[in-house]
Design a protein around this motif. Structure first.
Motif, PDB file in Angstrom:
ATOM      1  N   GLU A  53      44.117  34.089  34.023  1.00 54.81           N
ATOM      2  CA  GLU A  53      43.701  35.112  35.430  1.00 54.81           C
ATOM      3  C   GLU A  53      43.104  36.389  34.376  1.00 54.81           C
ATOM      4  OE1 GLU A  53      46.602  34.493  38.920  1.00 54.81           O
ATOM      5  OE2 GLU A  53      46.852  35.825  37.388  1.00 54.81           O
ATOM      6  N   LYS A  54      43.498  36.524  33.636  1.00 56.46           N
ATOM      7  CA  LYS A  54      42.621  37.766  32.646  1.00 56.46           C
ATOM      8  C   LYS A  54      40.960  36.920  32.631  1.00 56.46           C
ATOM      9  CE  LYS A  54      46.757  40.222  31.101  1.00 56.46           C
ATOM     10  NZ  LYS A  54      47.208  40.796  29.932  1.00 56.46           N
ATOM     11  N   ALA A  55      41.109  35.410  31.916  1.00 54.58           N
ATOM     12  CA  ALA A  55      39.693  35.333  30.648  1.00 54.58           C
ATOM     13  C   ALA A  55      38.710  35.271  32.441  1.00 54.58           C
ATOM     14  CB  ALA A  55      40.173  34.225  30.618  1.00 54.58           C
ATOM     15  N   VAL A  56      39.754  34.476  33.430  1.00 62.40           N
ATOM     16  CA  VAL A  56      38.700  33.912  34.522  1.00 62.40           C
ATOM     17  C   VAL A  56      38.019  35.578  35.021  1.00 62.40           C
ATOM     18  CG1 VAL A  56      39.084  33.189  37.083  1.00 62.40           C
ATOM     19  CG2 VAL A  56      40.359  31.838  34.918  1.00 62.40           C
ATOM     20  N   LEU A  57      38.776  36.129  35.490  1.00 57.57           N
ATOM     21  CA  LEU A  57      37.889  37.822  35.458  1.00 57.57           C
ATOM     22  C   LEU A  57      37.515  38.696  34.653  1.00 57.57           C
ATOM     23  CD1 LEU A  57      41.323  38.951  38.287  1.00 57.57           C
ATOM     24  CD2 LEU A  57      39.301  37.819  38.512  1.00 57.57           C
ATOM     25  N   SER A  58      38.058  37.976  33.769  1.00 60.84           N
ATOM     26  CA  SER A  58      36.179  38.948  33.035  1.00 60.84           C
ATOM     27  C   SER A  58      35.174  38.400  32.659  1.00 60.84           C
ATOM     28  CB  SER A  58      37.077  38.716  31.295  1.00 60.84           C
ATOM     29  OG  SER A  58      36.311  39.300  30.289  1.00 60.84           O
ATOM     30  N   ALA A  83      33.184  28.816  37.338  1.00 56.52           N
ATOM     31  CA  ALA A  83      31.237  29.385  37.266  1.00 56.52           C
ATOM     32  C   ALA A  83      30.665  29.322  38.647  1.00 56.52           C
ATOM     33  CB  ALA A  83      30.414  29.102  36.573  1.00 56.52           C
ATOM     34  N   THR A  84      30.886  28.274  39.675  1.00 56.84           N
ATOM     35  CA  THR A  84      30.847  28.094  41.003  1.00 56.84           C
ATOM     36  C   THR A  84      31.319  29.014  42.008  1.00 56.84           C
ATOM     37  OG1 THR A  84      30.401  25.712  40.185  1.00 56.84           O
ATOM     38  CG2 THR A  84      29.676  26.087  41.666  1.00 56.84           C
ATOM     39  N   ALA A  85      32.339  29.030  41.675  1.00 56.51           N
ATOM     40  CA  ALA A  85      33.276  29.743  43.069  1.00 56.51           C
ATOM     41  C   ALA A  85      31.753  31.439  42.182  1.00 56.51           C
ATOM     42  CB  ALA A  85      34.334  29.514  42.135  1.00 56.51           C
TER      43      ALA A  85
END
Length: 147
Positions: A87-92, A126-128
């Motif tokens: 989740e941290k990686a995605v939000l970064s 990336a699409t989201a």
């Protein structure tokens, strides 16, 4: 009433219904994104983007299964939340893709891979991010609520 006289309602759905084919395309995009991401991750991306764009007024509309306090904290400063490494990686990645998309590099995708995400997951993420940037900006520009 939105800022456009041809849109009778106050939601992004009402706005898109006024443009031929736009609502169907949006609905299909949302369907694919929600099938490809967990509801929590989809909502974290949405509220984080809203906060980064200065549209905190939409957080309650976008929070999905997130507790209200978690959603508003994600919009204000997601780094203060107890999140998984993924989740941290995605939000970064979300932050970079929202605030400085031209600076996104292969190394940013590599961080997501190291967090356990496959290339298909990265594409959906990336699409989201792109979708939420589009939807939130449209809602803000025409004074409607995102859905």
């Amino acid at each position: 009433m939105s800022r456009l006289g041809i849109v009778p309602g106050r939601s992004l759905e009402d706005l898109l219904a006024a443009a031929p084919g736009a609502l169907a395309a949006d609905s299909e995009m949302r369907r694919q994104l929600t099938e490809g991401l967990t509801p929590r991750l989809y909502s974290l991306i949405a509220v984080a983007v809203a906060g980064m764009l200065g549209c905190e007024r939409f957080v309650d509309d976008l929070r999905g299964p997130l507790e209200k306090s978690v959603a508003f904290q994600a919009a204000e400063d997601w780094t203060k939340l107890p999140l998984t490494e993924a989740e941290k990686a995605v939000l970064s990645y979300t932050e970079k893709g929202t605030l400085d998309e031209a600076s996104v590099r292969k190394s940013d995708a590599d961080v997501l891979r190291r967090a356990g995400l496959a290339d298909k997951d990265i594409l959906i993420i990336a699409t989201a991010i792109a979708y939420h940037n589009y939807a939130i900006r449209m809602a803000a520009a025409f004074d409607v609520t995102p859905r």
